[in-house]
Write a protein that holds these residues in place. Structure first.
Motif, mmCIF file in Angstrom:
data_model
loop_
_atom_site.group_PDB
_atom_site.id
_atom_site.type_symbol
_atom_site.label_atom_id
_atom_site.label_comp_id
_atom_site.label_asym_id
_atom_site.label_seq_id
_atom_site.Cartn_x
_atom_site.Cartn_y
_atom_site.Cartn_z
ATOM 1 N N ALA A 109 18.657 -49.042 -16.988
ATOM 2 C CA ALA A 109 19.997 -48.700 -16.506
ATOM 3 C C ALA A 109 19.986 -48.302 -15.038
ATOM 4 C CB ALA A 109 20.581 -47.559 -17.342
ATOM 5 N N ASN A 110 18.833 -47.899 -14.524
ATOM 6 C CA ASN A 110 18.847 -47.350 -13.178
ATOM 7 C C ASN A 110 17.707 -47.820 -12.267
ATOM 8 O OD1 ASN A 110 16.669 -45.796 -14.219
ATOM 9 N ND2 ASN A 110 18.135 -44.302 -15.002
ATOM 10 N N SER A 111 16.839 -48.700 -12.759
ATOM 11 C CA SER A 111 15.734 -49.135 -11.898
ATOM 12 C C SER A 111 15.218 -50.491 -12.369
ATOM 13 C CB SER A 111 14.604 -48.104 -11.944
ATOM 14 O OG SER A 111 14.234 -47.860 -13.281
ATOM 15 N N GLN A 171 5.018 -35.551 -16.276
ATOM 16 C CA GLN A 171 6.108 -35.999 -17.147
ATOM 17 C C GLN A 171 6.433 -35.089 -18.324
ATOM 18 O OE1 GLN A 171 5.531 -40.073 -18.435
ATOM 19 N NE2 GLN A 171 5.368 -40.633 -16.278
ATOM 20 N N GLY A 172 5.431 -34.437 -18.881
ATOM 21 C CA GLY A 172 5.702 -33.637 -20.064
ATOM 22 C C GLY A 172 5.994 -34.513 -21.273
ATOM 23 N N VAL A 173 6.786 -33.978 -22.200
ATOM 24 C CA VAL A 173 7.094 -34.683 -23.454
ATOM 25 C C VAL A 173 7.894 -35.959 -23.158
ATOM 26 C CG1 VAL A 173 8.244 -34.458 -25.696
ATOM 27 C CG2 VAL A 173 7.174 -32.462 -24.630
ATOM 28 N N ALA A 174 7.560 -37.034 -23.871
ATOM 29 C CA ALA A 174 8.268 -38.297 -23.652
ATOM 30 C C ALA A 174 9.639 -38.265 -24.322
ATOM 31 C CB ALA A 174 7.445 -39.450 -24.214
ATOM 32 N N TYR A 175 10.591 -38.975 -23.744
ATOM 33 C CA TYR A 175 11.917 -39.070 -24.357
ATOM 34 C C TYR A 175 11.860 -39.915 -25.621
ATOM 35 C CZ TYR A 175 14.127 -37.226 -20.120
ATOM 36 O OH TYR A 175 14.513 -36.433 -19.082
ATOM 37 N N ALA A 176 12.687 -39.547 -26.622
ATOM 38 C CA ALA A 176 12.827 -40.397 -27.806
ATOM 39 C C ALA A 176 13.551 -41.669 -27.415
ATOM 40 C CB ALA A 176 13.596 -39.653 -28.895
ATOM 41 N N LYS A 177 14.511 -41.519 -26.507
ATOM 42 C CA LYS A 177 15.244 -42.693 -26.047
ATOM 43 C C LYS A 177 15.377 -42.627 -24.528
ATOM 44 C CE LYS A 177 19.413 -45.390 -26.736
ATOM 45 N NZ LYS A 177 20.689 -45.507 -27.434
ATOM 46 N N ASN A 178 14.875 -43.651 -23.850
ATOM 47 C CA ASN A 178 14.936 -43.670 -22.394
ATOM 48 C C ASN A 178 15.386 -45.040 -21.926
ATOM 49 O OD1 ASN A 178 14.719 -42.842 -19.772
ATOM 50 N ND2 ASN A 178 12.516 -43.197 -19.646
ATOM 51 N N ASN A 179 16.489 -45.077 -21.199
ATOM 52 C CA ASN A 179 17.056 -46.345 -20.761
ATOM 53 C C ASN A 179 16.725 -46.604 -19.292
ATOM 54 O OD1 ASN A 179 18.561 -48.619 -20.426
ATOM 55 N ND2 ASN A 179 20.533 -47.694 -20.923
ATOM 56 N N GLY A 180 15.464 -46.906 -19.027
ATOM 57 C CA GLY A 180 15.020 -47.111 -17.638
ATOM 58 C C GLY A 180 15.724 -48.267 -16.955
#
Ligand code: HEM
Ligand code: SF4
Ligand code: FES
Lengths: 237, 247
Positions: free
Chosen positions: A111-113, A100-109
């Motif tokens: 929206a798509n799963s 994964q690497g660096v985590a997102y500051a904002k992630n809208n999971g």
């Protein structure tokens, strides 16, 4: 002869290479999951008899508990299947975390799963905790009675012991509560897992309406069945 | 419209980055997202600041260069579009928009919003081709009969532009939608059969080597893919790899 042996050997070697690949691991995961899902059907079918016939439940339990084929062929496969499935689940989770690497500051999971698909490790961990509890409740005492004390009769006080032992366990409301939570999480695990396993096996059938409906039905009926059994014995005895 | 932008700034691949707030004003709703970024950069250049680095090339949705993770989604909230085709009318006056680079261990940040996606190229080089001589003696395309169905599916798979949104959006940073598409576009056609076994094995091996994760079938990639590449392609890749393992 030598040739065929060599080709069988190279094929096996190729297969181990296959199971080391990311996709091979997924296929192995799905295979173990199919076996577990099949096992759950059998387990529920046996347990459900306890709702209407104490005798039938006792007979079936005794058969499952003493039949050598079940005990020494199916049972080891099942235990291997469970252990393999969750160990592989952890391996996949760790590998994916690393990818994964660096985590997102904002992630809208959302929206798509689905939540279920994103939290297989969480639902899996709850199921694992349940399996440990379940082993302490039922499996270890069984093994102790049968193989350590050597009492294969399945009898106690002149009758079969299985039904009474089960009812006894469901007296405790904390245990019943824990079982219900675990089964709800099992349902969520399966709501994604059932169709996902087909996709992992390279089949698009899991993406068609028929199997999606079947998956939904399976992931509701199986856990609900176990929940009803636990509640029934809690309130009836 | 007036917007607040929260943008990931990172000097170079070794630097520690952070989110920085910017304000842009008078943005037309007809602008594309990249044009809005151009406005911001003009503003930054005029005030002597370093402009935000971001990838782009064609600006018409076909090259796959533009990236950006916008408000928690690859290529932003619209469906079936790349960031260059995302319009500002998808946002409202006064919005705060979070803009981050595509994230994956296999996509290291080069600068700001620019990430290194050459891992995809190495996967392509591992098997995403057919070995035919095309110098002057090209065969007539209609000489090889191909069913309409297979041709359509191969064409659909071939529309993948290699943007990496599938990886960026995947909770496992899995590249399987991309690799599935690239394997499928050949697996479906007679010309692809000759190298089918090596292709899928080598491409999957390279994908694993690059450090992409394992697909868990969440389906997020398919939803966020600007070209609508279907999950069926991942299933096909899995089948191809299984076939290859017993060949
Ligand atoms: C009776 C118990 C269980 C059943 C019937 C079951 C069933 C399934 C199924 C059908 C899948 C989908 C497989 C696939 O996508 O290929 C799955 C995936 C998964 N299971 Fe289980 N599972 C059980 C127990 C557990 C336990 C104890 C864990 C422990 C952590 C676990 C962790 C996972 C994980 C992490 C995945 C996701 C992997 C993936 O989607 O590739 N499961 N399970
Ligand atoms: S599959 Fe879709 S999201 Fe992934 S690289 Fe190709 S076009 Fe981009
Ligand atoms: S810039 Fe080419 S697809 Fe967006």
């Amino acid at each position: 002869m030598v040739l065929t042996f060599a080709s069988v050997l190279t094929n096996i070697l190729k297969m181990t290479g296959f199971f080391k690949s990311s996709i091979g691991r997924k296929v192995a995961m799905a295979l173990s999951a199919f076996f577990l899902m099949f096992f759950l059907i059998i387990h529920l079918a046996v347990n459900i008899t306890s709702l209407f016939s104490e005798d039938l439940f006792n007979e079936l339990s005794h058969f499952m508990g003493t039949n050598p084929l079940v005990q020494f062929a199916l049972q080891p496969v099942l235990i291997f299947g469970v252990v393999f499935h969750f160990v592989m689940g952890f391996v996949l989770e760790l590998k994916n975390k690393k990818a994964q690497g660096v985590a997102y500051a904002k992630n809208n999971g959302a929206a798509n799963s689905t939540w279920m698909s994103r939290n297989m490790i969480l639902s899996g961990l709850v199921i694992l905790a349940f399996i440990v509890l379940h082993f302490i409740d039922f499996w270890f005492p069984e093994i102790n009675t049968k193989y350590i004390q050597g009492d294969m009769s399945g009898m106690h006080d002149g009758g079969f012991r299985y039904f009474h032992e089960m009812v006894e366990k469901f007296h405790n409301p904390v245990r019943v509560g824990a079982y219900i939570v675990a089964f709800v999480l099992l349902g969520l695990h399966l709501a994604h897992g059932f169709t996902s396993a087909f996709q992992s096996m390279g089949s698009t059938a899991g993406r068609k309406e028929t199997l999606q409906k079947l998956g939904k039905a399976y992931s509701i009926i199986i856990p609900l069945g176990f929940i009803i059994i636990a509640l029934f014995h809690h309130f009836n005895h | 419209m007036n917007l607040t932008l929260k943008i990931w700034r990172q000097k170079d691949s070794n630097a520690k980055g952070q989110m920085v707030d910017y304000k842009v004003t008078d943005i037309s709703e007809h602008m594309s997202f990249l044009e809005m970024m151009d406005v911001l950069n003009e503003q930054l250049v005029n005030s002597g600041e370093e402009p935000v680095a971001f990838d782009h090339d064609c600006r018409e949705g076909i090259c796959g260069m533009c990236s950006m993770y916008i408000n928690g989604e690859a290529h932003g909230p619209d469906r079936g579009v790349t960031t260059c085709q995302l319009h500002m009318r998808m946002f409202n006056d006064g919005d705060t928009i979070t803009i981050e680079p595509f994230r994956a261990a296999a996509f290291p940040v080069i600068k700001d919003l620019v990430v290194d996606r050459t891992a995809f190229e190495r996967i392509q080089q591992a098997g995403g081709y057919i070995s035919v001589n095309t110098s002057g003696n090209t065969q007539d395309a209609n000489a090889i009969p191909i069913s309409k169905h297979a041709a359509d599916e191969a064409m659909d798979a071939a529309t993948c532009i290699g943007c990496g949104a599938c990886v960026a959006t995947c909770k496992n940073s899995s590249a399987m939608l991309f690799v599935g598409a690239k394997v499928s576009q050949y697996a479906l056609l007679p010309q692809g059969q000759v190298e089918a076994v090596d292709r899928v094995q080598n491409m999957v091996a390279q994908m694993d080597l690059e450090g992409f994760g394992n697909c868990t079938n969440t389906g997020a990639c398919e939803v966020e893919c600007p070209k609508g590449i279907s999950l069926d392609n991942i299933a096909r890749m899995n089948r191809e790899l299984m076939k290859a393992a017993i060949k």
